[in-house]
Write a protein that holds these residues in place. Structure first.
Motif, short mmCIF file in Angstrom:
data_model
loop_
_atom_site.label_atom_id
_atom_site.label_comp_id
_atom_site.label_asym_id
_atom_site.label_seq_id
_atom_site.Cartn_x
_atom_site.Cartn_y
_atom_site.Cartn_z
N GLY A 59 0.80 -1.22 0.00
CA GLY A 59 0.00 0.00 0.00
C GLY A 59 0.83 1.27 0.00
O GLY A 59 0.39 2.30 -0.51
N THR A 60 2.04 1.21 0.57
CA THR A 60 2.89 2.40 0.61
C THR A 60 3.35 2.82 -0.78
O THR A 60 3.82 3.95 -0.97
CB THR A 60 4.13 2.14 1.49
N ILE A 61 3.23 1.92 -1.75
CA ILE A 61 3.57 2.25 -3.14
C ILE A 61 2.30 2.54 -3.93
O ILE A 61 2.24 3.50 -4.72
CB ILE A 61 4.34 1.08 -3.80
N ILE A 62 1.27 1.73 -3.72
CA ILE A 62 0.05 1.85 -4.51
C ILE A 62 -0.66 3.18 -4.25
O ILE A 62 -1.05 3.88 -5.20
CB ILE A 62 -0.92 0.69 -4.20
N VAL A 63 -0.82 3.55 -2.99
CA VAL A 63 -1.59 4.74 -2.65
C VAL A 63 -0.99 6.01 -3.25
O VAL A 63 -1.70 6.78 -3.92
CB VAL A 63 -1.78 4.88 -1.12
N SER A 80 -6.31 0.50 -3.16
CA SER A 80 -5.10 -0.22 -2.79
C SER A 80 -5.43 -1.46 -1.98
O SER A 80 -4.85 -2.54 -2.20
CB SER A 80 -4.18 0.71 -1.97
N MET A 81 -6.37 -1.34 -1.04
CA MET A 81 -6.75 -2.48 -0.21
C MET A 81 -7.27 -3.62 -1.06
O MET A 81 -6.95 -4.80 -0.81
CB MET A 81 -7.81 -2.05 0.80
N HIS A 231 -11.90 2.00 -7.15
CA HIS A 231 -11.78 2.02 -8.61
C HIS A 231 -11.38 0.61 -9.03
O HIS A 231 -10.20 0.25 -9.01
CB HIS A 231 -10.73 3.04 -9.05
N VAL A 232 -12.39 -0.19 -9.36
CA VAL A 232 -12.19 -1.63 -9.56
C VAL A 232 -11.18 -1.92 -10.67
O VAL A 232 -10.34 -2.81 -10.55
CB VAL A 232 -13.54 -2.32 -9.85
N LYS A 233 -11.25 -1.17 -11.76
CA LYS A 233 -10.34 -1.42 -12.88
C LYS A 233 -8.89 -1.26 -12.46
O LYS A 233 -8.04 -2.11 -12.78
CB LYS A 233 -10.66 -0.45 -14.04
N ILE A 238 -3.54 -3.56 -11.08
CA ILE A 238 -2.40 -3.60 -10.17
C ILE A 238 -2.35 -4.95 -9.44
O ILE A 238 -1.28 -5.57 -9.33
CB ILE A 238 -2.47 -2.45 -9.16
N GLY A 239 -3.51 -5.40 -8.94
CA GLY A 239 -3.55 -6.63 -8.16
C GLY A 239 -3.17 -7.87 -8.95
O GLY A 239 -2.39 -8.70 -8.47
#
Length: 287
Positions: A59-63, A80-81, A231-233, A238-239
């Motif tokens: 999360g520290t990168i995604i957010v 991110s979650m 934002h599901v897309k 990312i996931g």
């Protein structure tokens, strides 16, 4: 006269609400151009590798990346979650194949984190933001020092007994409070503690940390989706990419020595510390 007031106020109230909705939409527009999609893909690659290497959610990168691409902080955190869910599952499978997951310890830590998270969320609404930012900085300094002086073993494991089980639950509560209070994932807390305090090897600490964090990610993501904050897309892009690259990070973690892995994790935390110091000083200047 009463009727006149009613007709005057109602349109104003409607215009006010519409204005707030339109403003929220304008400030929450994600860049979905080829450039934006490329950035999301690159973020997914790095998150997967780091998740596999260090047992963190990413999360520290995604957010920060999603905020840079146009999402608000709240929507970026929620997205991110959701992205962490497939990442953590992939990482857990990679570690579990090699026997580096303590399933009982993960369940006990998660039970404590579930309770502690509620306490942390309550404290979050009571304490001033500047105090929270500096508490996060102090926490990172503490973890970095412990990582720098520790000498993790690859052969050790958690010796489970009643007192150890109670200790894991109690630690989970503390970790949950810190996670809820400081807005961080479980990896930065769980990995060092499982290794230093509870005697897990560096690999078992990372695999167990990933297992302990992803049930909470699932339940939180369900709630966030219902509130239309995800934002599901972006989360899927990312996931899924992170889930594909997580095994590479797991392989790197197993290929390097425990001491090298600890140093690499310390470098990652140090970079996070620099960023956190910048944000804390910036918040102080705004006061």
């Amino acid at each position: 006269m009463t009727s006149r007031r009613g007709f005057c106020r109602k349109p104003r109230y409607r215009r006010y609400r519409l204005g707030r909705v339109n403003a929220a939409i304008d400030e929450n527009h994600l860049d979905e151009s080829p450039r934006g999609l490329t950035i999301m893909a690159v973020v997914g690659v790095f998150v997967g590798i780091l998740s596999g290497m260090f047992g963190i959610g990413g999360g520290t990168i995604i957010v920060p990346a999603l905020v840079w691409l146009g999402l608000t902080q709240r929507h970026a955190a929620a997205t991110s979650m959701m992205a962490i869910v497939p990442t953590a599952i992939s990482g857990v499978i990679s570690y579990a194949v090699e026997g580096n997951v303590d399933w009982i310890a993960a369940a006990l830590v998660f039970a404590g984190m579930f309770v502690g998270g509620q306490i942390g969320s309550w404290l979050l609404s009571k304490l001033p933001e500047i105090a929270l930012r500096w508490a996060f900085v102090a926490f990172l300094v503490f973890v970095i020092i412990n990582q720098a002086i520790s000498n993790p073993s690859r052969d050790s494991h958690i010796d489970m007994h009643p007192i150890m089980a109670l200790g894991l639950i109690a630690f989970g509560v503390i970790a949950g409070v810190l996670a809820g209070l400081l807005g961080i994932g479980g990896g930065a807390i769980c990995v060092p503690a499982l290794s230093i305090i509870f005697g897990a090897s560096d690999l078992i600490a990372r695999g167990t940390s990933l297992l302990a964090m992803f049930p909470n990610s699932i339940t939180t993501s369900v709630a966030n989706v219902r509130r239309h904050m995800v934002h599901v897309k972006a989360a899927v892009i990312i996931g899924v990419i992170a889930a594909i690259t997580a095994p590479l990070g797991t392989w790197i973690a197993g290929a390097v020595t425990p001491r090298t892995g600890a140093i690499m994790f310390t470098v990652y935390l140090s970079a996070l510390l620099v960023r956190s110091l910048f944000v804390a000083f910036k918040a102080m200047r705004r006061r």
